[in-house]
Design an enzyme around this catalytic site. Structure first.
Site, mmCIF file in Angstrom:
data_model
loop_
_atom_site.group_PDB
_atom_site.id
_atom_site.type_symbol
_atom_site.label_atom_id
_atom_site.label_comp_id
_atom_site.label_asym_id
_atom_site.label_seq_id
_atom_site.Cartn_x
_atom_site.Cartn_y
_atom_site.Cartn_z
ATOM 1 N N PHE A 35 48.381 31.557 -9.024
ATOM 2 C CA PHE A 35 47.458 30.730 -8.260
ATOM 3 C C PHE A 35 46.190 31.497 -7.924
ATOM 4 O O PHE A 35 46.244 32.676 -7.568
ATOM 5 C CB PHE A 35 48.088 30.310 -6.924
ATOM 6 C CG PHE A 35 49.315 29.459 -7.028
ATOM 7 C CD1 PHE A 35 49.217 28.075 -7.031
ATOM 8 C CD2 PHE A 35 50.578 30.035 -7.081
ATOM 9 C CE1 PHE A 35 50.359 27.280 -7.097
ATOM 10 C CE2 PHE A 35 51.725 29.260 -7.151
ATOM 11 C CZ PHE A 35 51.616 27.879 -7.155
ATOM 12 N N ASP A 36 45.071 30.802 -7.999
ATOM 13 C CA ASP A 36 43.872 31.263 -7.323
ATOM 14 C C ASP A 36 44.124 31.075 -5.818
ATOM 15 O O ASP A 36 45.017 30.311 -5.429
ATOM 16 C CB ASP A 36 42.675 30.424 -7.777
ATOM 17 C CG ASP A 36 41.411 30.744 -7.012
ATOM 18 O OD1 ASP A 36 41.053 31.929 -6.933
ATOM 19 O OD2 ASP A 36 40.797 29.807 -6.479
ATOM 20 N N LEU A 37 43.362 31.754 -4.986
ATOM 21 C CA LEU A 37 43.582 31.649 -3.537
ATOM 22 C C LEU A 37 42.592 30.670 -2.890
ATOM 23 O O LEU A 37 42.968 29.597 -2.441
ATOM 24 C CB LEU A 37 43.472 33.027 -2.890
ATOM 25 C CG LEU A 37 43.787 33.082 -1.392
ATOM 26 C CD1 LEU A 37 45.239 32.731 -1.118
ATOM 27 C CD2 LEU A 37 43.461 34.462 -0.821
#
Length: 213
Positions: free
Chosen positions: A8-10
């Site tokens: 995941f990107d944050l």
């Protein structure tokens, strides 16, 4: 091959830092260019690293501008950061079902820790690859490949989830599946125009894609 690893990107994907980031940019830019930038003007700055953004505006003041940005960003962090719908429960479910979970972000580690702790997501992730850990940021494949190496996964069994074209391109460059999130601050049409393999309307949409129950 079945997907067993989710990266995941944050910012803008797991946690809603949109207002924090926009306000941090406006605070910094208005410090150097009074009244020149409005909210819509800074949306293109979401995704690239701070050094890329400020370096393109003023190479000589770049380091100074990054410091101003980060100081404001840290001070306002816990006030302006919120959660996106279904994120916590979805990540919890994936963790409980044994999926390998990682974060790949262009933020520095200290700020990442703040966001994960605030949203209580820190308990679920085995690996976090930040800007501090790589030579090349997304969309270069290095951060994703580094996360996969640490998780003991291959690109064929992984999916990269993000709100920005940097995330989709990095996933494609690394050989993973990709998922864009429709709650991208730049809009649903923006993320879909970069042709991720999947488009999520809410985070729980990832569950059937990866075969979670």
């Amino acid at each position: 091959m079945k997907i067993n690893t989710i990266l995941f990107d944050l910012d803008g994907t797991l946690i809603n830092t949109n207002d924090l980031i926009i306000e941090s940019f406006l605070h910094t830019l208005n410090n150097y260019y009074p009244n020149k930038y409005q909210r819509a003007d800074v949306l293109p700055f979401l995704g690239p690293t701070l050094y890329e953004t400020f370096g393109s505006l003023n190479p000589e003041k770049m380091e100074e501008m990054v410091k101003v940005y980060r100081k404001f960003n840290h001070e306002q962090h816990d006030i302006l950061v919120t959660e996106f719908e279904t994120v916590f429960d979805t990540v919890k479910t994936l963790h409980e079902q044994g999926f390998k979970l990682g974060i790949v972000t262009t933020k520095i580690r200290d700020t990442v820790k703040m966001g994960l702790k605030l949203t209580k997501l820190d308990q679920f992730f085995d690996v976090v690859v930040t800007l501090d850990d790589v030579e090349h940021a997304k969309p270069h494949p290095e951060p994703i490949l580094k996360a996969l190496e640490q998780l003991g996964s291959s690109p064929e069994e992984a999916i990269m989830v993000g709100d920005n074209h940097h995330d989709v391109e990095a996933g494609k460059n690394a050989g993973t599946k990709t998922a864009g999130v429709s709650w991208s601050v730049k809009g649903r049409e923006y993320i879909s125009s970069h042709h991720p393999d999947y488009l999520l309307e809410k985070m729980s949409d990832i569950l059937p894609i990866v075969g979670a129950e």
